[in-house]
Design a protein around this motif. Sequence first.
Motif, PDB file in Angstrom:
ATOM      1  N   VAL A  11     -41.825   8.171 -29.849  1.00 45.54           N
ATOM      2  CA  VAL A  11     -40.938   7.193 -29.219  1.00 45.54           C
ATOM      3  C   VAL A  11     -41.410   6.969 -27.787  1.00 45.54           C
ATOM      4  CG1 VAL A  11     -38.559   6.592 -28.629  1.00 45.54           C
ATOM      5  CG2 VAL A  11     -39.016   8.062 -30.618  1.00 45.54           C
ATOM      6  N   THR A  12     -41.835   5.763 -27.468  1.00 46.39           N
ATOM      7  CA  THR A  12     -42.219   5.465 -26.089  1.00 46.39           C
ATOM      8  C   THR A  12     -40.968   5.112 -25.277  1.00 46.39           C
ATOM      9  OG1 THR A  12     -42.592   3.069 -26.371  1.00 46.39           O
ATOM     10  CG2 THR A  12     -44.416   4.554 -26.938  1.00 46.39           C
ATOM     11  N   GLY A  13     -41.039   5.362 -23.979  1.00 41.50           N
ATOM     12  CA  GLY A  13     -39.920   5.024 -23.114  1.00 41.50           C
ATOM     13  C   GLY A  13     -38.663   5.824 -23.383  1.00 41.50           C
ATOM     14  N   ALA A  14     -38.813   7.096 -23.768  1.00 40.96           N
ATOM     15  CA  ALA A  14     -37.662   7.906 -24.177  1.00 40.96           C
ATOM     16  C   ALA A  14     -37.066   8.719 -23.038  1.00 40.96           C
ATOM     17  CB  ALA A  14     -38.055   8.838 -25.324  1.00 40.96           C
ATOM     18  N   GLY A  19     -34.643   4.281 -25.572  1.00 43.79           N
ATOM     19  CA  GLY A  19     -35.632   5.239 -26.047  1.00 43.79           C
ATOM     20  C   GLY A  19     -35.077   6.641 -26.158  1.00 43.79           C
ATOM     21  N   ARG A  20     -34.337   7.068 -25.151  1.00 41.44           N
ATOM     22  CA  ARG A  20     -33.719   8.405 -25.190  1.00 41.44           C
ATOM     23  C   ARG A  20     -32.722   8.496 -26.350  1.00 41.44           C
ATOM     24  NH1 ARG A  20     -31.695  12.995 -22.704  1.00 41.44           N
ATOM     25  NH2 ARG A  20     -29.428  13.213 -22.847  1.00 41.44           N
ATOM     26  N   THR A  22     -32.666   6.852 -29.067  1.00 42.78           N
ATOM     27  CA  THR A  22     -33.401   6.835 -30.335  1.00 42.78           C
ATOM     28  C   THR A  22     -34.020   8.200 -30.620  1.00 42.78           C
ATOM     29  OG1 THR A  22     -33.882   4.471 -30.126  1.00 42.78           O
ATOM     30  CG2 THR A  22     -35.316   5.773 -31.575  1.00 42.78           C
ATOM     31  N   LEU A  35     -42.753  12.336 -27.159  1.00 37.50           N
ATOM     32  CA  LEU A  35     -42.240  11.511 -26.071  1.00 37.50           C
ATOM     33  C   LEU A  35     -43.364  11.090 -25.139  1.00 37.50           C
ATOM     34  CD1 LEU A  35     -39.134  13.602 -24.933  1.00 37.50           C
ATOM     35  CD2 LEU A  35     -39.210  11.795 -26.649  1.00 37.50           C
ATOM     36  N   ASN A  89     -41.726   1.618 -30.582  1.00 38.17           N
ATOM     37  CA  ASN A  89     -42.185   1.051 -29.315  1.00 38.17           C
ATOM     38  C   ASN A  89     -40.983   0.563 -28.518  1.00 38.17           C
ATOM     39  OD1 ASN A  89     -45.107   1.121 -29.083  1.00 38.17           O
ATOM     40  ND2 ASN A  89     -45.177  -0.265 -30.848  1.00 38.17           N
ATOM     41  N   VAL A  90     -40.589   1.337 -27.511  1.00 38.10           N
ATOM     42  CA  VAL A  90     -39.440   0.970 -26.683  1.00 38.10           C
ATOM     43  C   VAL A  90     -39.855   0.595 -25.264  1.00 38.10           C
ATOM     44  CG1 VAL A  90     -37.186   1.688 -25.810  1.00 38.10           C
ATOM     45  CG2 VAL A  90     -37.993   2.573 -28.002  1.00 38.10           C
ATOM     46  N   ALA A  91     -40.825   1.277 -24.701  1.00 35.72           N
ATOM     47  CA  ALA A  91     -41.194   1.076 -23.296  1.00 35.72           C
ATOM     48  C   ALA A  91     -41.473  -0.388 -23.004  1.00 35.72           C
ATOM     49  CB  ALA A  91     -42.421   1.925 -22.959  1.00 35.72           C
TER      50      ALA A  91
END
Length: 264
Positions: A11-14, A19-20, A22, A35, A89-91
């Motif tokens: 998970v990017t941007g966690a 992101g966290r 998720t 992470l 892909n979150v970031a």
Amino acid sequence: MSGTLPRIAVVTGADSGIGRATALLLASEGFDIGLTVHEDEEGARRTASDVEERGQRCAMEPFDAASPTAGETVDRLADRLGGIGVLVNVAGTGTSSPVMLLDLADWNSTLATDLTGPFLCARHAARRMVAQGQGGRIVNVTSVHEHVPRLGSAAYCAAKAGLGMLTKVLALELAEHGITVNAVAPGEIATEMTGQDEEDAWRTERRGNPLGRPGHVNEVASVIGFLASPRATYVTGSSYAVDGGLMLMSAHGHDDADAGWRTV
């Protein structure tokens, strides 16, 4: 394709926000978590600690979504955790400027972070998933602005629309390997990126939204979690709006709009 989906998710941007939320949801559902760390190392470590409290392994790696080597972070996390079953892909980032004033450097930076970075991560994850022969899931977090424009957000809208179409192409190309690819398109979500606390989702009024409030990060994470679950094995190439019905208003408010709507 053979075997079962590896219970390992990157998970990017966690470090915060969607992101966290998720990462913690997937950890609660039995996934080990990889992470990425960009600037908020403290936030990422807090997420990692919470993942481990849920009984799952967690690995962290430095990450810059705008870097040409962004995809290599996926490889490093997969190496450390022993594979990859899910990539989320979150970031991302965004700018606010009318097109005529938009600096080329800001345009390039936004597209690099919001489109090229997710492309590189998806490419590296897909290669891993195909080699493993066990299928996989890729979820790209876009935005309602994958679908509808926003004044002053040309670079952001272009990047998110591009990521939405990339999602569809990946879904076509990877289906034969048992890999599904979908997008989740949030509306206004109460996060640091929107200048809000998570609890503002329950106490802030939004008259132009049918549900009358911003969304909570867990409401977005729940849809991502569904797409990563066995319940979504026949779902691919779709984009799921998590916006409280906001996009339904896109053709509604013009009669009530005042002359200031053209101002960014």
